[in-house]
Design a protein around this motif. Structure first.
Motif, mmCIF file in Angstrom:
data_model
loop_
_atom_site.group_PDB
_atom_site.id
_atom_site.type_symbol
_atom_site.label_atom_id
_atom_site.label_comp_id
_atom_site.label_asym_id
_atom_site.label_seq_id
_atom_site.Cartn_x
_atom_site.Cartn_y
_atom_site.Cartn_z
ATOM 1 N N THR A 183 0.851 -1.193 0.000
ATOM 2 C CA THR A 183 0.000 0.000 0.000
ATOM 3 C C THR A 183 0.882 1.236 0.000
ATOM 4 N N LYS A 184 0.234 2.374 -0.138
ATOM 5 C CA LYS A 184 0.944 3.636 0.049
ATOM 6 C C LYS A 184 1.438 3.682 1.492
ATOM 7 N N LYS A 185 2.426 4.530 1.719
ATOM 8 C CA LYS A 185 3.100 4.522 3.015
ATOM 9 C C LYS A 185 2.151 4.898 4.169
ATOM 10 N N VAL A 186 2.230 4.096 5.214
ATOM 11 C CA VAL A 186 1.499 4.428 6.430
ATOM 12 C C VAL A 186 2.358 5.394 7.233
ATOM 13 N N LYS A 187 1.813 6.578 7.501
ATOM 14 C CA LYS A 187 2.617 7.579 8.203
ATOM 15 C C LYS A 187 2.676 7.288 9.706
ATOM 16 N N ASN A 188 1.525 7.026 10.261
ATOM 17 C CA ASN A 188 1.476 6.799 11.697
ATOM 18 C C ASN A 188 0.286 5.932 12.057
ATOM 19 N N VAL A 189 0.438 5.203 13.158
ATOM 20 C CA VAL A 189 -0.706 4.484 13.697
ATOM 21 C C VAL A 189 -0.978 5.073 15.078
ATOM 22 N N TYR A 190 -2.234 5.410 15.317
ATOM 23 C CA TYR A 190 -2.601 6.055 16.579
ATOM 24 C C TYR A 190 -3.452 5.142 17.438
ATOM 25 N N LYS A 191 -3.266 5.292 18.750
ATOM 26 C CA LYS A 191 -4.174 4.637 19.696
ATOM 27 C C LYS A 191 -4.631 5.690 20.694
ATOM 28 N N SER A 192 -5.724 5.379 21.388
ATOM 29 C CA SER A 192 -6.239 6.356 22.338
ATOM 30 C C SER A 192 -5.575 6.219 23.697
ATOM 31 N N LYS A 193 -5.420 7.363 24.398
ATOM 32 C CA LYS A 193 -4.895 7.307 25.769
ATOM 33 C C LYS A 193 -5.976 6.846 26.729
ATOM 34 N N ASP A 194 -7.221 7.007 26.309
ATOM 35 C CA ASP A 194 -8.335 6.630 27.171
ATOM 36 C C ASP A 194 -8.622 5.138 27.012
ATOM 37 N N PRO A 195 -8.489 4.371 28.094
ATOM 38 C CA PRO A 195 -8.695 2.921 27.963
ATOM 39 C C PRO A 195 -10.092 2.553 27.484
ATOM 40 N N ALA A 196 -11.045 3.475 27.634
ATOM 41 C CA ALA A 196 -12.399 3.173 27.156
ATOM 42 C C ALA A 196 -12.404 2.950 25.642
ATOM 43 N N TYR A 197 -11.411 3.504 24.954
ATOM 44 C CA TYR A 197 -11.358 3.347 23.497
ATOM 45 C C TYR A 197 -10.232 2.422 23.081
ATOM 46 N N ASN A 198 -9.911 1.448 23.906
ATOM 47 C CA ASN A 198 -8.738 0.641 23.562
ATOM 48 C C ASN A 198 -8.934 -0.246 22.340
ATOM 49 N N ASN A 199 -10.160 -0.311 21.814
ATOM 50 C CA ASN A 199 -10.321 -1.098 20.589
ATOM 51 C C ASN A 199 -10.363 -0.216 19.343
ATOM 52 N N LEU A 200 -9.886 1.018 19.486
ATOM 53 C CA LEU A 200 -9.845 1.920 18.332
ATOM 54 C C LEU A 200 -8.412 2.066 17.827
ATOM 55 N N VAL A 201 -8.231 1.869 16.541
ATOM 56 C CA VAL A 201 -6.926 2.077 15.914
ATOM 57 C C VAL A 201 -7.124 3.059 14.770
ATOM 58 N N VAL A 202 -6.324 4.111 14.732
ATOM 59 C CA VAL A 202 -6.440 5.054 13.626
ATOM 60 C C VAL A 202 -5.149 5.023 12.817
ATOM 61 N N VAL A 203 -5.290 4.800 11.528
ATOM 62 C CA VAL A 203 -4.126 4.711 10.656
ATOM 63 C C VAL A 203 -4.093 5.955 9.786
ATOM 64 N N ASP A 204 -2.963 6.645 9.792
ATOM 65 C CA ASP A 204 -2.831 7.815 8.931
ATOM 66 C C ASP A 204 -1.882 7.451 7.801
ATOM 67 N N LYS A 205 -2.355 7.536 6.577
ATOM 68 C CA LYS A 205 -1.514 7.138 5.458
ATOM 69 C C LYS A 205 -1.567 8.148 4.323
#
Lengths: 125, 373, 515
Positions: free
Chosen positions: C132-154
């Motif tokens: 794929t095109k380059k993935v710049k960063n992968v983000y996770k939340s500091k709030d444990p309530a959202y620990n199943n959220l992954v945000v990919v910036d590409k």
């Protein structure tokens, strides 16, 4: 001051709401109901309750979110979660978010009465 | 008017056959469309009237049920209550449908209430005749009626119907079979689970999940049959037995896991490894090396590495380090790194000479050490 | 009975073709739809009967529920992204993660996500199983309530590329692929996973769900609280079209295991297989259909005894275009996507090796979805020509057209009837009647338009060279409504109903539809 403790029941199922209201009124409490988390918050803002009984799986604002919001706002009333979810994660999450007690459905109405008494006693201290 | 119709008739009669056919079809279609619209509209009013009836019955019956469930009643009061309910649902035309409404109402309460309320609801269910209806449905209904009847009987905990229900645990229809198995576990507990001994039909994962959910209610009891189930020819039974072992902490048959690690079915292998981890069966670690070499399945390999991380000692740490340095597949390297972290061997995870780890390996180590992920 | 002049042999041949198209082909189409309709009714009833006692609670609290990754690609969706992600995070399922891919948005999508969910970049080791095109960063939340959220910036790479990046990051055994702007029913994941868990004989590789129309529905906090029939006539036409296609067509094809398309708006896939067959194709505008076809091919070629499932419940709601020009572009794209997929997998055509797919589904698509509008347009041109020349028996033809019209209307009403006895979403009487009226107008107004769009789509594909995303235009995917969710399958019995089938979004259209 009225010596009747005020209880708020939050559940999206009308039958459960009615049944609980019936039972708790019979037990001598002053009972109020709300059908979802949002309405519950509105009610709690305008009135003071001694105990809140909440379901978890509800539309709009789930029971988890409700507890979180209430505890963040510093509401004193203890919150008892009454839910059909009986997984370990649900229990952990509920207590983690600040719930005071947890019961799973099917629940024994008598057990519920006892727990409510206990919670009220503790919160009065 | 009459002449006009006759004119049309003769006009049609004079037409070629293909005209006749098409005209006939057009008219038939238009008529059937009109009929369907009217059926839809009638269906609507029917639905409305059912809903109205349902609301009425609920409104009338609810207080009676609440009274039964939440207050002490003697036998005569109970009888009176039943009479009242009977009067409400009684109707020549709608009795069946009314009984259905009542059935759902009682089931609903029963699903949510426990303790003494529970028993009272069960009595009500029997006395009002709903149990009899369910039994008749079970004996004479179509597959979906049967399945629903079994489901109702088990929800209402009609223990006395267990033997009849047990006949259906290997039924041909999947839905009937599944409900019967579920009911057996619910009503008969672990003893009734003996139907698994010679179950031939496959159990779906869905069914396994349901049965597990039910079995968890008799937690920490010993299930004696697990041994034979683990040796079953039916792979889905083996998998289910492994799931039970894992979630109900059935340590007594741990020895059998060793053999299952080599099972021909890779799903069984994977489940066996997971179970070994959960039951801390570290005696099988030598076998895991063998399994790792023998299998080509990436999932099984990953599971082995995980097990080494969970159960192993310094020797396994060495193996994991090896995989971390020379492993090709991302999944394996990742599993090895996670295993090392699980062992608390941060020293191994960070102690590499320059260029010993590939870039991929380094990234994976960073990933694993990042607690936020 | 021949009433034309036989001197001219070209006209002669044309007339033969014309008769063949009008009579033979039409009757064939009508019968096919009838068969599909009957199968659907049987299946939907069976499904509903089974669901009278299904309890999803068992799985909702099960530690054995298989893991699922929800893949949500986003491009310039700052207006709605927070709300949409929130609704994804409240889906009912015990074991899932949400992977949002910001595909190089030029608006504040990412900033908004970071603020709302307190995201921070983590040291994620991306496994580039699919390029794929380059993935710049992968983000996770500091709030444990959202620990199943992954945000990919590409970096921007288009929808397929974004989905592939999400696949690379995902950890689940299954993936739920959705359009971020769709409104999902809370229990949609439970219902879509059920077929996978219930299958015991075969390897289920994917399951599709029903997409319904959200225009004019009351929506509160990302949830449908009241279902309404759209106000605009154009959207009402599409309501009928979606009903026919999902309620009748796809349910039937699903039960025959002949689905060639799982809509990009809603589908669950077995992740391992998606990766093995190479993920989403970057070069096509019909990536969802292309993937479904390729997965089936792959499974068959590897000797996997597989099956593709379908869940008839309404699980996902989407807005459809309410303007003719947006709709035209959407249908044009759908056509190009379908043509492209069909051409690139032409091996399947009548190839017994691929079983039902090769012998039934593919020819069906070829004949009904691709060629039908062309044949119909051709027929109409001939009809006009012949009437001008006065060479054929026009009166019988008009009668025959009346038959087609009657059949179409009857079929539409039958669909409404089936909806009534199964899922019963349109509860208001007046709204139902509006649909009936729309059904009467539709064959005269909407259908010719759809045919026109399909014909121009073919034209654009073959003669204008608008094949794929086009490198210059590859900037992302357009707004939701514009994308449209694909539908296909049953349709009306007009001589050749072009069931709009086709791929999602394209990059080239960036207009905001009127909503």
């Amino acid at each position: 001051m009225s010596d009747k403790a005020k209880i708020l029941i939050v559940d999206d199922e009308p039958l459960i709401r009615d049944a609980l209201a019936f039972k708790l009124t019979k037990d001598g409490y002053d009972v109020d109901t709300a059908e979802d988390g949002e309405k519950a918050i509105q009610k709690i803002e305008s009135e003071e309750y001694h105990i809140i009984i909440s379901d978890i799986m509800m539309p709009f604002i789930s029971g988890f979110e409700l507890v979180k919001i209430l505890k963040e706002r510093g509401t004193d009333a203890p919150v008892l979660m009454l839910t059909s979810l009986n997984s370990e994660t649900a229990v952990l999450k509920a207590f983690d978010l600040g719930a005071d007690d947890f019961m799973t459905k099917p629940f024994s109405p008598n057990e519920l009465s006892v727990r409510i008494k206990k919670l009220l006693k503790n919160s009065k201290k | 008017m009459r002449e006009f119709l006759i004119d049309i008739y003769y006009f049609l009669l004079a037409l070629e056959p293909r005209y006749k056919i098409v005209i006939f079809l057009v008219i038939a279609l238009l008529i059937s469309a009109a009929i369907m619209i009217s059926i839809v509209l009638r269906e609507r009013s029917r639905k409305n009237s059912i809903e109205a009836r349902e609301r009425r019955i609920k409104r009338q019956v609810e207080p009676i049920i609440q009274e039964i469930v939440f207050t002490e009643q003697d036998a005569s009061q109970f009888k009176d209550a039943i009479k009242k309910i009977n009067r409400i649902v009684d109707s020549t035309l709608y009795r069946r449908s009314n009984m259905n409404i009542l059935n759902e109402l009682i089931l609903y309460y029963h699903r949510n209430l426990g303790g003494e309320a529970f028993t009272r609801l069960e009595n009500l269910y029997r006395e009002i005749g709903l149990k009899q209806i369910a039994l008749e449905n079970l004996r004479n209904g179509e597959w979906h009626v049967r399945a629903k009847a079994i489901n109702d009987l088990s929800t209402m905990r009609m223990g006395e119907t267990l033997f009849e229900i047990l006949q259906y645990t290997d039924a041909e229809n999947m839905h009937v079979r599944n409900e019967a198995q579920y009911a057996a576990v619910k009503l008969g507990g672990k003893k009734a689970m003996s139907f698994l001994n010679d179950l031939e039909s496959p159990m779906s994962e869905w069914q396994q999940i349901r049965l597990l959910d039910q079995s968890r209610k008799f937690e920490y009891e010993l299930i004696d049959h697990i041994g034979p189930w683990l040796r079953s020819k039916n792979d889905t039974v083996v998998i289910f037995a492994l799931i039970l072992m894992r979630h109900l902490n059935q340590y007594h048959e741990r020895e059998q896991l060793r053999k299952l690690l080599y099972h021909r079915n890779e799903k069984v292998q994977e489940k066996a490894i997971e179970t070994a981890i959960e039951l801390a069966y570290s005696e099988c670690i030598e076998n895991l090396y063998e399994v790792y070499e023998l299998t080509k399945n990436l999932r099984v390999k990953t599971a082995v590495l995980k097990a080494m991380g969970e159960l192993g000692g310094s020797k396994e740490a060495g193996h994991l380090r090896e995989v971390l340095v020379s492993g090709k597949e991302y999944e394996l390297v990742m599993a090895a790194a996670k295993g090392l972290k699980r062992m608390g061997r941060h020293d191994v995870l960070t102690g590499y000479r320059e260029n010993e780890l590939s870039e991929k390996g380094e990234n994976i180590v960073k990933h694993v050490l990042d607690d936020r992920i | 009975m021949i009433e034309y002049d036989t001197q001219n042999s070209l006209v002669d041949i044309l007339i033969y073709i014309f008769y063949f198209i009008t009579y033979g082909y039409t009757v064939f189409v009508m019968i096919s739809y009838l068969i599909l309709g009957v199968i659907s009714v049987v299946q939907a009833r069976k499904y509903l009967r089974r669901n009278t006692y299904t309890d999803y609670l068992n799985i909702l609290q099960s530690p054995e529920a298989p893991s699922v990754s929800i893949l949500a690609p986003a491009y310039n969706e700052e207006a709605t992204i927070i709300e949409n992600i929130r609704s994804l995070l409240s889906v009912r399922y015990p074991n899932y993660e949400v992977i949002v891919v910001n595909d190089g948005s030029r608006d504040r999508s990412l900033t908004k996500l970071i603020e709302e969910y307190q995201l921070e970049p983590v040291n994620f080791a991306v496994n580039y199983k699919i390029e794929t095109k380059k993935v710049k960063n992968v983000y996770k939340s500091k709030d444990p309530a959202y620990n199943n959220l992954v945000v990919v910036d590409k970096e921007n790479g288009g929808k397929s590329d974004a989905l592939n990046a999400a696949l690379n990051v995902s950890t689940g055994d299954y993936t739920l692929n959705i359009d971020v702007d769709c409104i999902l029913e809370e229990d949609c994941l439970l219902k879509l996973m059920k077929p996978f868990l219930e299958e015991t004989d075969k390897n289920m590789i994917a399951t599709g769900g029903v997409v319904r129309i959200a225009n004019n529905c009351r929506i509160e906090k990302g949830r449908i609280v009241e279902v309404n029939v759209p106000n605009k006539l154009l959207a009402q036409f599409q309501t009928l079209e979606y009903l026919r296609s999902f309620l009748l067509g796809r349910v039937a094809w699903g039960s025959l295991d002949g689905l060639l398309l799982i809509s990009g708006a809603l589908g669950v896939f077995q992740k391992q297989l998606v990766i093995q067959c190479g993920g989403y194709d970057n070069e096509t505008i019909g990536e969802d259909m292309e993937l479904t076809v390729r997965m089936r091919r792959y499974a068959r070629e590897k000797g996997i005894d597989y099956v593709v499932g379908f869940v008839p419940d309404p699980l996902c709601w989407t807005e459809v275009p309410e303007s003719w020009s947006v709709l035209r572009r959407q249908r044009n794209r759908w056509t190009r996507g379908a043509v492209e997929t069909l051409l690139s997998h032409k091996r399947l055509f009548l190839n017994p090796f691929y079983g039902k797919i090769g012998m039934v589904s593919y020819p069906y698509w070829l004949l009904f979805e691709w060629l039908a509008p062309l044949i119909e347009a051709f027929g109409i041109v001939l009809l006009v020509l012949f009437s001008l020349l006065g060479v054929i028996n026009i009166s019988f033809l008009y009668l025959f057209i009346a038959l087609i019209y009657g059949y179409t209307v009857a079929f539409t009403i039958a669909t409404l009837y089936i909806e009534e006895i199964t899922f019963f979403q349109y509860k208001k009487r007046r709204q139902l009647l509006r649909l009936v009226i729309a059904g009467l107008i539709e064959p005269l107004m909407f259908h010719p338009f759809v045919v026109y769009c399909a014909v121009t789509g073919n034209w654009d594909y073959f003669f204008e060279g608008k094949k794929a995303w086009g490198s210059m235009k590859r900037v992302g995917f357009s707004r939701p409504t514009d994308r449209g969710k694909r539908i296909t399958g049953g349709g009306k019995g007009k001589k050749n109903k072009p069931n709009p089938a086709a791929p999602l979004p394209s990059n080239n259209v960036r207009t905001r539809p009127a909503t």
